[in-house]
Design a protein around this motif. Structure first.
Motif, PDB file in Angstrom:
ATOM      1  N   VAL A  17       6.548   5.064   1.170  1.00 58.90           N
ATOM      2  CA  VAL A  17       6.271   5.885   1.093  1.00 58.90           C
ATOM      3  C   VAL A  17       7.198   6.280   0.101  1.00 58.90           C
ATOM      4  N   VAL A  18       6.507   6.719  -1.222  1.00 60.79           N
ATOM      5  CA  VAL A  18       7.105   7.150  -2.358  1.00 60.79           C
ATOM      6  C   VAL A  18       7.417   8.463  -2.342  1.00 60.79           C
ATOM      7  N   PHE A  19       8.151   8.830  -2.636  1.00 55.82           N
ATOM      8  CA  PHE A  19       9.067  10.320  -2.745  1.00 55.82           C
ATOM      9  C   PHE A  19       9.559  10.731  -4.608  1.00 55.82           C
ATOM     10  N   ASP A  20       9.387  11.068  -5.604  1.00 58.38           N
ATOM     11  CA  ASP A  20       9.277  11.574  -6.636  1.00 58.38           C
ATOM     12  C   ASP A  20       8.864  13.239  -7.065  1.00 58.38           C
ATOM     13  N   ILE A  21       9.885  14.136  -7.123  1.00 58.41           N
ATOM     14  CA  ILE A  21      10.091  15.628  -7.221  1.00 58.41           C
ATOM     15  C   ILE A  21      11.422  15.801  -7.520  1.00 58.41           C
ATOM     16  N   GLN A  22      10.840  16.959  -8.388  1.00 62.99           N
ATOM     17  CA  GLN A  22      12.806  17.792  -8.694  1.00 62.99           C
ATOM     18  C   GLN A  22      13.108  18.445  -7.816  1.00 62.99           C
ATOM     19  N   ASP A  23      13.924  18.283  -7.490  1.00 59.09           N
ATOM     20  CA  ASP A  23      14.710  19.338  -6.685  1.00 59.09           C
ATOM     21  C   ASP A  23      15.381  20.780  -7.248  1.00 59.09           C
TER      22      ASP A  23
ATOM     23  N   ALA B  97       8.242  10.387   9.400  1.00 60.01           N
ATOM     24  CA  ALA B  97       7.285  10.049  10.030  1.00 60.01           C
ATOM     25  C   ALA B  97       7.712   8.619   9.771  1.00 60.01           C
ATOM     26  N   ALA B  98       8.201   8.230   8.265  1.00 61.99           N
ATOM     27  CA  ALA B  98       7.955   6.810   7.984  1.00 61.99           C
ATOM     28  C   ALA B  98       8.934   6.422   9.150  1.00 61.99           C
ATOM     29  N   ALA B  99      10.098   6.592   9.271  1.00 61.35           N
ATOM     30  CA  ALA B  99      11.323   6.083  10.642  1.00 61.35           C
ATOM     31  C   ALA B  99      10.475   5.478  11.779  1.00 61.35           C
ATOM     32  N   LYS B 100       9.337   6.454  11.990  1.00 53.56           N
ATOM     33  CA  LYS B 100       8.360   6.335  13.857  1.00 53.56           C
ATOM     34  C   LYS B 100       7.870   4.798  12.951  1.00 53.56           C
ATOM     35  N   ASN B 101       6.723   4.889  12.112  1.00 51.65           N
ATOM     36  CA  ASN B 101       6.100   4.344  11.664  1.00 51.65           C
ATOM     37  C   ASN B 101       6.798   2.524  11.033  1.00 51.65           C
ATOM     38  N   GLY B 102       7.800   2.958  10.786  1.00 50.37           N
ATOM     39  CA  GLY B 102       8.396   1.495  10.563  1.00 50.37           C
ATOM     40  C   GLY B 102       7.969   1.414   9.118  1.00 50.37           C
ATOM     41  N   LEU B 103       8.383   2.660   7.873  1.00 47.30           N
ATOM     42  CA  LEU B 103       7.861   2.163   7.122  1.00 47.30           C
ATOM     43  C   LEU B 103       9.241   2.497   6.177  1.00 47.30           C
ATOM     44  N   LYS B 104       8.990   1.500   4.906  1.00 44.92           N
ATOM     45  CA  LYS B 104       9.838   1.773   3.885  1.00 44.92           C
ATOM     46  C   LYS B 104       9.467   3.142   2.463  1.00 44.92           C
ATOM     47  N   PHE B 105      10.825   3.218   2.441  1.00 40.60           N
ATOM     48  CA  PHE B 105      10.598   4.397   2.136  1.00 40.60           C
ATOM     49  C   PHE B 105      11.615   4.867   0.467  1.00 40.60           C
ATOM     50  N   VAL B 106      10.774   5.253  -0.357  1.00 42.13           N
ATOM     51  CA  VAL B 106      11.819   4.929  -1.492  1.00 42.13           C
ATOM     52  C   VAL B 106      11.586   6.118  -2.628  1.00 42.13           C
TER      53      VAL B 106
ATOM     54  N   LYS C  58       0.965  -0.954  -0.203  1.00 49.37           N
ATOM     55  CA  LYS C  58      -0.291  -0.007  -0.079  1.00 49.37           C
ATOM     56  C   LYS C  58       0.819   1.087  -0.058  1.00 49.37           C
ATOM     57  N   VAL C  59       0.910   1.883  -1.008  1.00 47.31           N
ATOM     58  CA  VAL C  59       1.809   2.947  -1.164  1.00 47.31           C
ATOM     59  C   VAL C  59       1.256   4.204  -1.006  1.00 47.31           C
ATOM     60  N   GLY C  60       1.776   5.798  -0.519  1.00 46.32           N
ATOM     61  CA  GLY C  60       1.519   6.277  -0.836  1.00 46.32           C
ATOM     62  C   GLY C  60       2.504   7.729  -1.058  1.00 46.32           C
ATOM     63  N   VAL C  61       2.154   8.249  -2.164  1.00 42.47           N
ATOM     64  CA  VAL C  61       3.184   8.925  -3.193  1.00 42.47           C
ATOM     65  C   VAL C  61       3.588  11.056  -3.277  1.00 42.47           C
ATOM     66  N   TYR C  62       4.503  10.788  -2.580  1.00 43.44           N
ATOM     67  CA  TYR C  62       4.847  12.411  -1.985  1.00 43.44           C
ATOM     68  C   TYR C  62       5.328  12.849  -4.125  1.00 43.44           C
ATOM     69  N   SER C  63       4.308  14.164  -4.503  1.00 43.54           N
ATOM     70  CA  SER C  63       5.381  14.513  -6.164  1.00 43.54           C
ATOM     71  C   SER C  63       3.972  15.479  -6.330  1.00 43.54           C
ATOM     72  N   ASN C  64       4.563  16.300  -7.211  1.00 42.29           N
ATOM     73  CA  ASN C  64       4.062  17.416  -7.833  1.00 42.29           C
ATOM     74  C   ASN C  64       4.065  17.429  -9.604  1.00 42.29           C
ATOM     75  N   PRO C  65       4.684  18.851 -10.773  1.00 43.82           N
ATOM     76  CA  PRO C  65       3.868  17.979 -11.773  1.00 43.82           C
ATOM     77  C   PRO C  65       4.743  17.514 -12.168  1.00 43.82           C
ATOM     78  N   THR C  66       5.952  17.749 -11.279  1.00 39.70           N
ATOM     79  CA  THR C  66       7.996  17.304 -12.061  1.00 39.70           C
ATOM     80  C   THR C  66       7.894  15.924 -11.936  1.00 39.70           C
TER      81      THR C  66
ATOM     82  N   VAL D  65      -2.105   2.401  -4.821  1.00 44.73           N
ATOM     83  CA  VAL D  65      -1.470   3.707  -4.335  1.00 44.73           C
ATOM     84  C   VAL D  65      -3.109   4.279  -3.365  1.00 44.73           C
ATOM     85  N   VAL D  66      -2.930   4.494  -1.681  1.00 41.84           N
ATOM     86  CA  VAL D  66      -4.027   4.533  -1.271  1.00 41.84           C
ATOM     87  C   VAL D  66      -3.537   6.023  -0.618  1.00 41.84           C
ATOM     88  N   ALA D  67      -2.942   7.082  -0.778  1.00 43.38           N
ATOM     89  CA  ALA D  67      -2.745   7.840  -0.943  1.00 43.38           C
ATOM     90  C   ALA D  67      -1.801   9.371  -1.268  1.00 43.38           C
TER      91      ALA D  67
END
Length: 430
Positions: A141-147, A165-174, A57-65, A86-88
């Motif tokens: 948790v997936v992070f895909d944003i152009q810095d 937050a991912a560390a405290k919840n014991g989640l995978k971070f990609v 179950k994946v949560g994605v951080y992203s924007n138009p990039t 993708v759940v969030a």
């Protein structure tokens, strides 16, 4: 031109190529994706059939990039593929679809295209994100944003809070890595204790010269345990960019530029941003509300003398043109401003923080109206942007640009050595 075109068509026929008029659309139209010299982490993952996210179950951080080679967005493609649950979705400053201006976001809402819940992550702390992760059932948790490679560009701090937050919840971070558009060179001041803020939560250098994937590795190793009370991200995965070297600028990657934020319209903007963003801290317009933010700089009190003075400095990689503009928003909105447009002549030689320092010194020398923007205490924003009060103190005391820049060189050397163990990509710094 006619002769050249006829020669091309004749040559094509001579080797047995199908006549141009009889070709299919696919044959006649080159696929721009095949010309990409660099493959982003997102594209690498998509090409694998999203294998790293299977069954999660994946949560994605992203924007138009967050785009793929065909310019589709990763969230839209993940959802349509049926291979990723993708759940969030989490939107940073400016929002997931990029509709908000500087210092704003889109708020919580259901994305009309996918039906996925989008949460406003701009300014959200780890505790708020933990609660959302739990509510949405996020496992990865997936992070895909152009810095754009600068400490005060807020997306890396959205990633940092997401990691805590991912560390405290014991989640995978990609992290789906993308090139640093201004290359691998480090420059500028180090953040000092007492000057952390939303534009700099931890002690990294102003122009860090790292990708978000590399920063994630540094954050996890050096800072997360301090903020979590112990836990770090146990399963941190960086899907690396393929074909990129540290000394490559964005224009050399073959990738399409998507505005990371409304006031970052071109790769040239990104090259200048580590320096010209410092004008946010003054009463001068940094070009917001024009088509060339961070390239057009000026104020109602500025005249031709500023451009003339700056041209005598022979600053590497850039030239200054006398310019007049009327910003539609932000400081000096709807007022005629005199100033300069900063033109890049050699992208590999640009030193944006040196350039901005010269620009500020000459503005202060020429115009008694030049001042820090109105706030309490005066000069607080320049301190937060530069990471301490040293820049402001030396500037106010009349130090030269060379003296100010020399003051942070030991910090650049220390940072370059410190970050080395976290780097993923080879190639010389420019």
């Amino acid at each position: 031109m006619t002769v050249g075109r006829r020669s091309f068509l004749a040559g094509a026929g001579a080797v047995g190529a199908a006549p141009l008029l009889g070709a299919t659309a696919a044959q006649a139209t080159p696929d721009p994706a095949k010309k990409r010299k660099v493959k982003t982490g997102a594209q690498v993952l998509a090409d694998s059939g999203w294998a790293a996210l299977a069954g999660q179950k994946v949560g994605v951080y992203s924007n138009p990039t967050g785009i793929l080679n065909d310019l589709s967005h990763i969230v839209d493609t993940m959802h349509a593929s049926g291979k990723v649950n993708v759940v969030a979705v989490f939107g940073p400053e400016h929002g997931f679809r990029g509709s908000a201006q500087a210092g704003d976001a889109e708020g919580d809402h259901v994305d009309p295209r996918t039906g996925i819940m989008v949460y406003d992550a701009y300014g959200a702390n780890a505790a708020k994100l933990q609660a959302i992760y739990t509510k949405a059932g996020v496992e990865t948790v997936v992070f895909d944003i152009q810095d754009v490679g600068v400490r005060f560009y807020t997306y890396i701090w959205s990633m940092y809070e997401a990691m805590v937050a991912a560390a405290k919840n014991g989640l995978k971070f990609v992290v789906l890595d993308r090139p640093n558009p201004i290359g691998g060179a480090a420059d500028g001041t180090m953040m000092r204790p007492g000057y952390t803020s939303g534009v700099g939560k931890e002690e990294i250098i102003q122009q860090h010269g790292m990708t978000v994937g590399e920063l994630a590795r540094l954050f996890n190793a050096e800072y997360l345990a301090l903020d979590t009370g112990g836990p770090v991200v146990q399963d941190l995965q960086v899907i690396e960019v393929e074909g990129w070297k540290r000394d490559q600028l964005f224009a050399e990657t073959g990738l399409p530029w998507v505005l990371p934020s409304p006031n970052m319209p071109t790769p040239d903007t990104a090259l200048l941003y580590p320096g010209t963003c410092l004008f946010e801290a003054t009463n001068m317009s940094e070009g917001r509300g024009t088509t060339r933010p961070f390239e057009l700089i000026g104020a109602p009190y500025v005249d031709y003398r500023w451009a003339e003075a700056l041209r005598t400095k022979n600053i590497p990689g850039i030239e200054f043109r006398e310019a007049y503009f009327n910003p539609l928003i932000s400081k000096n909105a709807n007022k005629l401003c005199g100033g300069v447009q900063v033109h890049i002549t050699d992208p590999q030689r640009v030193e944006p923080i040196l350039a901005a320092t010269h620009m500020m010194i000459e503005a202060k020398r020429l115009y008694p109206e030049f001042a820090w923007r109105a706030e309490n205490p005066p000069g607080r924003w320049i301190d937060l942007l530069t990471g301490s009060d040293r820049f402001r103190t030396m500037f106010t005391a009349g130090a030269s640009a060379e003296q100010i820049v020399a003051a942070w060189q030991p910090e650049v050397a220390a940072w370059t050595e410190r970050r080395a163990q976290y780097l993923l990509y080879k190639g010389t710094n420019r």
